[in-house]
Design an enzyme around this catalytic site. Structure first.
Site, PDB file in Angstrom:
ATOM      1  N   GLN A  29      10.038  93.407  20.458  1.00 15.64           N
ATOM      2  CA  GLN A  29      11.511  93.440  20.445  1.00 15.64           C
ATOM      3  C   GLN A  29      12.076  94.749  20.990  1.00 15.64           C
ATOM      4  O   GLN A  29      13.294  94.932  20.984  1.00 15.64           O
ATOM      5  CB  GLN A  29      12.038  93.210  19.016  1.00 15.64           C
ATOM      6  CG  GLN A  29      11.685  91.863  18.425  1.00 15.64           C
ATOM      7  CD  GLN A  29      12.391  90.687  19.106  1.00 15.64           C
ATOM      8  OE1 GLN A  29      13.320  90.858  19.903  1.00 15.64           O
ATOM      9  NE2 GLN A  29      11.944  89.484  18.807  1.00 15.64           N
ATOM     10  N   LYS A  89      10.192  87.532  26.394  1.00 10.54           N
ATOM     11  CA  LYS A  89      11.379  88.078  25.721  1.00 10.54           C
ATOM     12  C   LYS A  89      12.127  89.052  26.619  1.00 10.54           C
ATOM     13  O   LYS A  89      13.144  89.601  26.231  1.00 10.54           O
ATOM     14  CB  LYS A  89      10.966  88.781  24.431  1.00 10.54           C
ATOM     15  CG  LYS A  89      10.427  87.810  23.374  1.00 10.54           C
ATOM     16  CD  LYS A  89      10.139  88.526  22.078  1.00 10.54           C
ATOM     17  CE  LYS A  89       9.221  87.753  21.158  1.00 10.54           C
ATOM     18  NZ  LYS A  89       9.864  86.640  20.477  1.00 10.54           N
ATOM     19  N   HIS A 112       6.795  90.928  11.791  1.00  7.28           N
ATOM     20  CA  HIS A 112       6.596  89.539  12.220  1.00  7.28           C
ATOM     21  C   HIS A 112       5.187  89.123  11.762  1.00  7.28           C
ATOM     22  O   HIS A 112       4.285  89.958  11.667  1.00  7.28           O
ATOM     23  CB  HIS A 112       6.677  89.527  13.744  1.00  7.28           C
ATOM     24  CG  HIS A 112       6.659  88.179  14.378  1.00  7.28           C
ATOM     25  ND1 HIS A 112       5.494  87.473  14.585  1.00  7.28           N
ATOM     26  CD2 HIS A 112       7.656  87.409  14.874  1.00  7.28           C
ATOM     27  CE1 HIS A 112       5.777  86.322  15.181  1.00  7.28           C
ATOM     28  NE2 HIS A 112       7.084  86.257  15.368  1.00  7.28           N
ATOM     29  N   CYS A 156       9.618  83.927  11.375  1.00  5.96           N
ATOM     30  CA  CYS A 156       8.229  84.423  11.300  1.00  5.96           C
ATOM     31  C   CYS A 156       8.157  85.754  10.560  1.00  5.96           C
ATOM     32  O   CYS A 156       7.348  86.627  10.917  1.00  5.96           O
ATOM     33  CB  CYS A 156       7.595  84.561  12.683  1.00  5.96           C
ATOM     34  SG  CYS A 156       7.442  83.001  13.533  1.00  5.96           S
ATOM     35  N   ASP A 169       4.106  97.379  17.807  1.00  2.00           N
ATOM     36  CA  ASP A 169       4.501  96.039  18.245  1.00  2.00           C
ATOM     37  C   ASP A 169       5.851  96.188  18.946  1.00  2.00           C
ATOM     38  O   ASP A 169       6.888  96.362  18.303  1.00  2.00           O
ATOM     39  CB  ASP A 169       4.601  95.121  17.019  1.00  2.00           C
ATOM     40  CG  ASP A 169       5.202  93.759  17.378  1.00  2.00           C
ATOM     41  OD1 ASP A 169       5.672  93.583  18.520  1.00  2.00           O
ATOM     42  OD2 ASP A 169       5.229  92.891  16.495  1.00  2.00           O
TER      43      ASP A 169
END
Ligand code: PMP
Length: 415
Positions: A211, A234, A130, A373, A208
């Site tokens: 997700q 999220k 991203h 993104c 990261d």
């Protein structure tokens, strides 16, 4: 047609908790929300926790002697403990509240990166990131002359791990920064193995988890992550709050990023000294209501069980990919279901991704279209845009069936 697998938890009860799912889209068709990778929906429990705070104990934290402030502080700091348990951090001091994933990566770039790296040092990101895990490093590169390199991907949408090892061997890599789960391909990257290799090469690793935190059980100690970042919105929580986890010894050495109230120990007109972790990195009044909502979100997910959520989503991913493969002219990007989390980015032959999303919207189905993104990844895939169906614990196999039927309608309309 394949039959629906059984649900691992009580899906009807879960759907009851999410008020937004019971409305009609365009006042005509039931809403099918397949855009949870962008932002998830929120259950009553989260909405009510925020309302309860504002109605009964709204006050600033860490400052007041009065009862309301003490209650607010207790709730806010209680969420830090919940986050600590949720990701199995060693200490609550390792949990820094941020506005979200993006702020977390920027914070690491601007404090750790800016102070401990020198020109020529390498930050190793990946092609599937991203923009939030590319641009902060490019900015740092402009500021102090570090070099940003990228691990390539293989045709099946997984990372080229042989190239990873080669880059580590041949370059002065100081930080590996990688998505646990790609927001486009859904690829679940082997971050624990990657951490071992990064550490062997003398580099740190930032994960990261934007997700992955919503979908998988997370254990920062098992991964041996030096930094890990994610966003509440999220994972059924509110916007405006997220987490930077960092190993304590590393965070202790890092200077603060933003200056202001709460992050100081002493201030004189000549200079200041810093508060202890985690407050050194939390300048100003934090997102208190959002943190409290985030705590309710963690409670909600934990009560179901992240292992169950993951197992259910694995079944759902397999079902979705199987059904999409039946539709002629639809190409899905990314690896097979067992290496993938709850997302399918696809193109429909002869149709622009935005037209597909717009026509699906008319059928009540919310999907995202564009580059999500992740422009470098789309360049690598050779497409300018994809449509993306991403789901979460509240989605059903019936909804997947409606999506498939709607894709046939899209094809008839655009023919
Ligand atoms: N990384 C990944 C993998 C993401 O999917 C996202 C959100 N789309 C981000 C980072 C940025 O998250 P936020 O906008 O909440 O800061």
């Amino acid at each position: 047609m394949i039959t629906h697998p059984t649900y691992i938890y009580d899906i009807a009860a879960i759907r009851e908790d999410f008020p937004i799912l019971h409305q009609y889209h365009h006042d005509a068709v039931p809403l099918i929300y397949l855009d949870s990778a962008a932002s998830s929906q929120k259950p009553y429990q989260v909405i009510e926790a925020i309302q309860h705070y504002y109605q009964t104990y709204n006050a600033n934290v860490h400052r007041g002697i009065h009862k309301l402030s003490e209650e607010a502080t207790q709730a806010y700091e209680g969420v830090r403990k919940k986050v600590r348990n949720f990701i199995n951090a060693g200490s609550r001091r390792e949990i820094i509240f941020t506005r979200g994933t993006t702020e977390g990566t920027n914070l690491v770039a601007q404090t750790w990166g800016r102070n401990f790296l020198k020109p020529g040092d390498v930050i190793l990101s990946t092609v599937m990131e991203h923009h939030a895990n590319i641009v902060p490093w490019q900015l740092l590169s402009e500021q102090i002359g570090v070099k940003v390199m990228y691990i390539p991907i293989l045709p099946n949408g997984t990372l080229d791990l042989a190239a990873y090892e080669r880059i580590l061997r041949e370059n002065p890599v100081k930080l590996v920064t990688v998505a646990h789960v790609s927001n486009v391909l859904g690829t679940i990257n082997p971050v624990a193995d990657m951490a071992v290799k990064a550490h062997d090469a003398g580099a740190l690793i930032l994960v990261d988890a934007a997700q992955s935190a919503p979908h998988l059980p997370l254990d920062v100690q098992a991964i041996d992550a030096d930094f890990l970042v994610f966003s509440s919105h999220k994972m059924v929580g509110p916007t405006g709050i997220g987490v930077l986890y960092g190993k304590r010894d590393i965070l202790e050495k890092m200077p603060p990023w933003m200056g202001g109230g709460d992050m100081i120990a002493t201030v004189t007109l000549e200079g200041s000294t810093w508060n202890d972790l985690p407050y050194k990195f939390e300048a100003g009044t934090p997102s208190i209501a959002e943190a409290i909502g985030f705590g309710a979100a963690i409670d909600y997910l934990s009560a179901i069980g992240m292992d169950k959520i993951h197992a259910q989503e694995q079944q759902m991913t397999a079902y979705l990919l199987e059904r999409l493969s039946e539709v002629p002219g639809v190409t899905v990007f990314g690896p097979e279901a067992d290496k993938k989390s709850a997302v399918a980015a696809f193109v429909v032959e002869g149709a622009h991704a935005h037209d597909v999303a717009q026509l699906l919207d008319a059928e009540g189905i919310a999907v995202r279209a564009g580059h999500h993104c992740a422009m470098p990844l789309h360049t690598e895939l050779g497409v300018s845009a994809t449509s993306r169906a991403s789901f979460y614990l509240y989605n059903t196999y019936d909804e997947v069936d409606v999506l498939i039927e709607a894709l046939y309608t899209v094809q008839r309309t655009l023919r």
